[in-house]
Design a protein around this motif. Structure first.
Motif, PDB file in Angstrom:
ATOM      1  N   THR A 144       0.919  -1.206  -0.069  1.00 52.49           N
ATOM      2  CA  THR A 144      -0.010  -0.022   0.084  1.00 52.49           C
ATOM      3  C   THR A 144       0.832   1.255   0.017  1.00 52.49           C
ATOM      4  OG1 THR A 144      -1.919  -1.354   1.263  1.00 52.49           O
ATOM      5  CG2 THR A 144      -1.839   1.208   1.276  1.00 52.49           C
TER       6      THR A 144
ATOM      7  N   GLN B 205       1.920   2.894  -3.269  1.00 52.44           N
ATOM      8  CA  GLN B 205       0.362   3.460  -3.846  1.00 52.44           C
ATOM      9  C   GLN B 205       0.370   4.991  -3.449  1.00 52.44           C
ATOM     10  OE1 GLN B 205      -2.940   0.827  -3.477  1.00 52.44           O
ATOM     11  NE2 GLN B 205      -1.533  -0.803  -4.155  1.00 52.44           N
TER      12      GLN B 205
ATOM     13  N   ARG C  92      -8.249   0.208   0.930  1.00 53.79           N
ATOM     14  CA  ARG C  92      -8.048  -1.260   0.453  1.00 53.79           C
ATOM     15  C   ARG C  92      -8.760  -2.202   1.499  1.00 53.79           C
ATOM     16  NH1 ARG C  92      -2.254  -3.259  -0.675  1.00 53.79           N
ATOM     17  NH2 ARG C  92      -3.621  -5.033  -1.546  1.00 53.79           N
TER      18      ARG C  92
ATOM     19  N   GLU D  98     -11.413  -4.795   0.339  1.00 57.29           N
ATOM     20  CA  GLU D  98     -10.701  -6.309   0.185  1.00 57.29           C
ATOM     21  C   GLU D  98     -11.574  -7.051   1.319  1.00 57.29           C
ATOM     22  OE1 GLU D  98      -6.730  -6.359  -0.496  1.00 57.29           O
ATOM     23  OE2 GLU D  98      -6.685  -4.568  -1.771  1.00 57.29           O
TER      24      GLU D  98
END
Length: 274
Positions: free
Chosen positions: A121, A124, A138, A142
């Motif tokens: 992560t 990003q 996320r 997810e």
């Protein structure tokens, strides 16, 4: 928004118990954008509620009740006025430096899978705040909200493997990942006013707060994929669920115990002043 809360916890014992002691973290505090209009706690047995503050500044009430009795009820009721502060949390009691909230606990230990997830992560996002928003997105995207496979003692690592859990589990995963990235994070227990009109709930709510030096503490709710809003009533904080648990205690005797929880979170009607 003025939020009305009713929270009842009722215990049933297979045989009468001879006594119980409990500590309650069920009372919110005032801070910026968060004002407690009224609040009360009632216990079904004749006992004295002793008010204290724990190490994190949470208001606690402890009581002991002598038996025999086969049922015990704890009822909380009140109203809190909440303003949207874009998730920024200010005016709270802070007994410790933010670095304390880098400390891992058994419930928030980052295993290899969470560590890899956190590092991925980080690629990003550039900067602490974008990184925290990326973690929030996320985890919300997810993980599946599911009340069946986890329980109060489920760890962040166990829930992450399942890719499902309740608000407590998603919050523990967020905290574990943030701490692995050297971002102080803590657990928050409270209540959430749902926008879909559902007012009857099976439990309170949980989310996290993370510390960004240029801003301070910011509240992130991975279950809903948002920063905290005027719909969040903040009650207690800790390193994990155990440090902010609404009820903890012990009893003598009683055999098998069952517990029923009823929570109502609704928008309170404002009184019109002449």
């Amino acid at each position: 928004m003025r939020i009305r809360i009713s929270h009842e916890t009722r215990y049933h014992y297979a045989a009468p118990i001879s006594g119980v002691i409990q500590t309650l973290r069920l009372t919110p505090r005032n801070h910026d954008g968060h004002y407690v209009v009224r609040w009360r706690i009632e216990v079904s047995e004749d006992c004295r509620l002793n008010e204290h503050e724990d190490a994190f500044g949470n208001i606690t009430h402890t009581f002991t009740a002598d038996g025999p009795f086969a049922e015990l009820g704890v009822q909380v009721e009140g109203e809190v006025e909440v303003q949207d502060t874009a998730g920024i949390v200010r005016g709270t009691i802070e007994r410790f430096p933010p670095s304390l909230y880098l400390r891992a606990t058994p419930l928030t230990e980052a295993d290899d899978a969470i560590a890899d997830f956190a590092r991925e992560t980080r690629t990003q996002a550039d900067g602490a705040l974008p990184l925290l928003h990326a973690l929030l997105g996320r985890i919300h995207g997810e993980m599946t909200y599911d009340t069946d496979p986890t329980h109060a003692a489920t760890t962040a690592a166990e829930a992450f493997v399942l890719k499902r859990g309740v608000c407590q589990d998603l919050t523990h995963i967020f905290i574990a990942a943030a701490r692995h990235l050297d971002i102080p994070a803590r657990y928050v227990g409270g209540y959430f006013h749902r926008a879909d009109g559902v007012t009857q709930q099976d439990a309170g709510h949980a989310w996290a707060e993370a510390y960004v030096p240029t801003i301070g503490w910011i509240a992130f709710d991975p279950t809903n994929g948002i920063c905290a809003t005027e719909a969040h009533v903040r009650v207690a904080v800790g390193l994990d669920y155990l440090g902010a648990a609404p009820v903890r205690g012990a009893r003598r005797g009683g055999g098998t115990e069952s517990m029923a929880v009823k929570v109502l979170v609704d928008q309170a009607a404002r009184q019109v002043q002449n």
